[in-house]
Structures are given as structure tokens and as C-alpha cells.
Write a protein that holds these residues in place. Sequence first.
Motif, PDB file in Angstrom:
ATOM      1  N   LYS A 187      42.105  41.283  47.024  1.00 54.94           N
ATOM      2  CA  LYS A 187      40.868  40.778  47.617  1.00 54.94           C
ATOM      3  C   LYS A 187      40.084  39.961  46.593  1.00 54.94           C
ATOM      4  CE  LYS A 187      40.313  44.701  50.779  1.00 54.94           C
ATOM      5  NZ  LYS A 187      39.487  45.881  51.103  1.00 54.94           N
ATOM      6  N   GLU A 188      40.000  40.474  45.386  1.00 59.82           N
ATOM      7  CA  GLU A 188      39.252  39.784  44.339  1.00 59.82           C
ATOM      8  C   GLU A 188      39.898  38.447  43.988  1.00 59.82           C
ATOM      9  OE1 GLU A 188      36.148  39.000  41.900  1.00 59.82           O
ATOM     10  OE2 GLU A 188      36.331  40.634  43.343  1.00 59.82           O
ATOM     11  N   THR A 189      41.221  38.403  43.976  1.00 66.72           N
ATOM     12  CA  THR A 189      41.923  37.145  43.706  1.00 66.72           C
ATOM     13  C   THR A 189      41.567  36.111  44.772  1.00 66.72           C
ATOM     14  OG1 THR A 189      43.739  38.266  42.577  1.00 66.72           O
ATOM     15  CG2 THR A 189      44.205  36.069  43.479  1.00 66.72           C
ATOM     16  N   LEU A 190      41.583  36.528  46.041  1.00 68.45           N
ATOM     17  CA  LEU A 190      41.218  35.606  47.118  1.00 68.45           C
ATOM     18  C   LEU A 190      39.765  35.167  46.984  1.00 68.45           C
ATOM     19  CD1 LEU A 190      41.736  34.035  49.714  1.00 68.45           C
ATOM     20  CD2 LEU A 190      41.251  36.152  50.990  1.00 68.45           C
ATOM     21  N   ARG A 191      38.867  36.100  46.733  1.00 64.56           N
ATOM     22  CA  ARG A 191      37.454  35.743  46.601  1.00 64.56           C
ATOM     23  C   ARG A 191      37.241  34.748  45.465  1.00 64.56           C
ATOM     24  NH1 ARG A 191      36.539  41.626  47.945  1.00 64.56           N
ATOM     25  NH2 ARG A 191      36.637  41.992  45.703  1.00 64.56           N
ATOM     26  N   ASN A 192      37.957  34.926  44.349  1.00 65.74           N
ATOM     27  CA  ASN A 192      37.845  33.979  43.239  1.00 65.74           C
ATOM     28  C   ASN A 192      38.348  32.595  43.629  1.00 65.74           C
ATOM     29  OD1 ASN A 192      36.638  35.662  41.328  1.00 65.74           O
ATOM     30  ND2 ASN A 192      38.606  36.493  40.660  1.00 65.74           N
ATOM     31  N   LYS A 193      39.454  32.544  44.376  1.00 67.06           N
ATOM     32  CA  LYS A 193      39.974  31.250  44.839  1.00 67.06           C
ATOM     33  C   LYS A 193      38.989  30.584  45.796  1.00 67.06           C
ATOM     34  CE  LYS A 193      44.943  31.870  44.315  1.00 67.06           C
ATOM     35  NZ  LYS A 193      46.247  31.849  45.019  1.00 67.06           N
ATOM     36  N   LEU A 194      38.387  31.375  46.668  1.00 67.41           N
ATOM     37  CA  LEU A 194      37.394  30.821  47.588  1.00 67.41           C
ATOM     38  C   LEU A 194      36.197  30.285  46.815  1.00 67.41           C
ATOM     39  CD1 LEU A 194      37.518  33.558  50.363  1.00 67.41           C
ATOM     40  CD2 LEU A 194      38.257  31.172  50.605  1.00 67.41           C
TER      41      LEU A 194
END
Length: 184
Positions: A133-140
Motif C-alpha cells: 500500500k505504501e509503495t502505491l501511495r508513494n507512486k501516486l
Amino acid sequence: MTDRQHIIWTSDVDYEDWRGEMEAEYPELTEDERIQRMYEINGDYLDDERMNLNVQLREPILVIADLGLWYGRRMGYKEIPSGNIRDCLYSDCDHNTWYLDKRGDFRCDAIHHDGTNYYLYRAYKEGVSESAKETLRNKLYRGVATRQDVTRITRRIGDDIARVYGWDIPSLPRQKERSREYAR
């Protein structure tokens, strides 16, 4: 917008569409008063949609935002920790339209004084790790997330909404089974 398949609620109402009903229901009011009443009634309809969409999901909802700001477009996100779809139907923008698009994704177009924000609502898939989830949030946050990044750990919530209203939406593509190729 042509991508709107099923509109759930919009603040974009046209008095001409309401005129006959409003004149019949409120003949004693002036046209300006009937227009004001139309907006009040439409606001009540938003409350009705919140009741209709009191659907509790097992995971939080991720809101992916394409923001129209005074200094340009930016990507962003927020989470709706409650995981209840009704909590998506709140905005501080001037004009809002919540809808399912042609893919069955739940979206909102939100117009404000600086531009238009576009929101995509997705639920985290069950069992997804906090680090994913954190990886996706960082990409967003950095504006580099792809649709594949999003669909890998989230699911559309349009299916849950379509069940409430009895709408037909496109089926999700099935995962193609990969057959093993053996060397001959």
C-alpha cells in the motif's frame, strides 16, 4: 463527459428539466424561489444516495486524485478509513458529479474555483501488505503510478454500487491461465 455510464448524483441540474414538476408542485412560488427549491431538493437527493450507498467494505477506500490547482495539475491520494462507500459522497467543491464510468469504476468530477478535480475510488484488496500500500501511495504522490500499479492491489467498488442500483456494468477481464510451454 462521455465516460459517465451511470450517474449516481450531480449538482449540475437544469431548471428546464425540472420546470414542469416545480410549477405544478409550487405554483405559489416565483421562478427564482422554485429554482432555489430545486437545488434544495437536489441536495436532499444526495442525502438519499448516501443512505443508498451505506455499503461497508472490509478494507479502506483509496481515492486517487488528479487535481486541477491554480499552479497546474497534480496527482494525489487520500484514504477513507471507514471503508464505507457513503463516505465518498462528500466534497468541498462547488459542483460535483459522482458516477460509474464505462469500466465500472466509481469516479467523481469536482469543479472548484481553480479548476476540476477528478477522483477515482478503489478499495484495497484483502490481504494486501502495508508495504505494498505504501509503495502505491508513494507512486501516486510522485505522479508515476500506472493503472497496473493501481489494479494490482486495489479493486473497483463499482460492482458494489451496481448491485445496489441493479445496474449492469462490464465484467472484469478474467485472468488468462498461462499454459506451460515445454521444449520439444
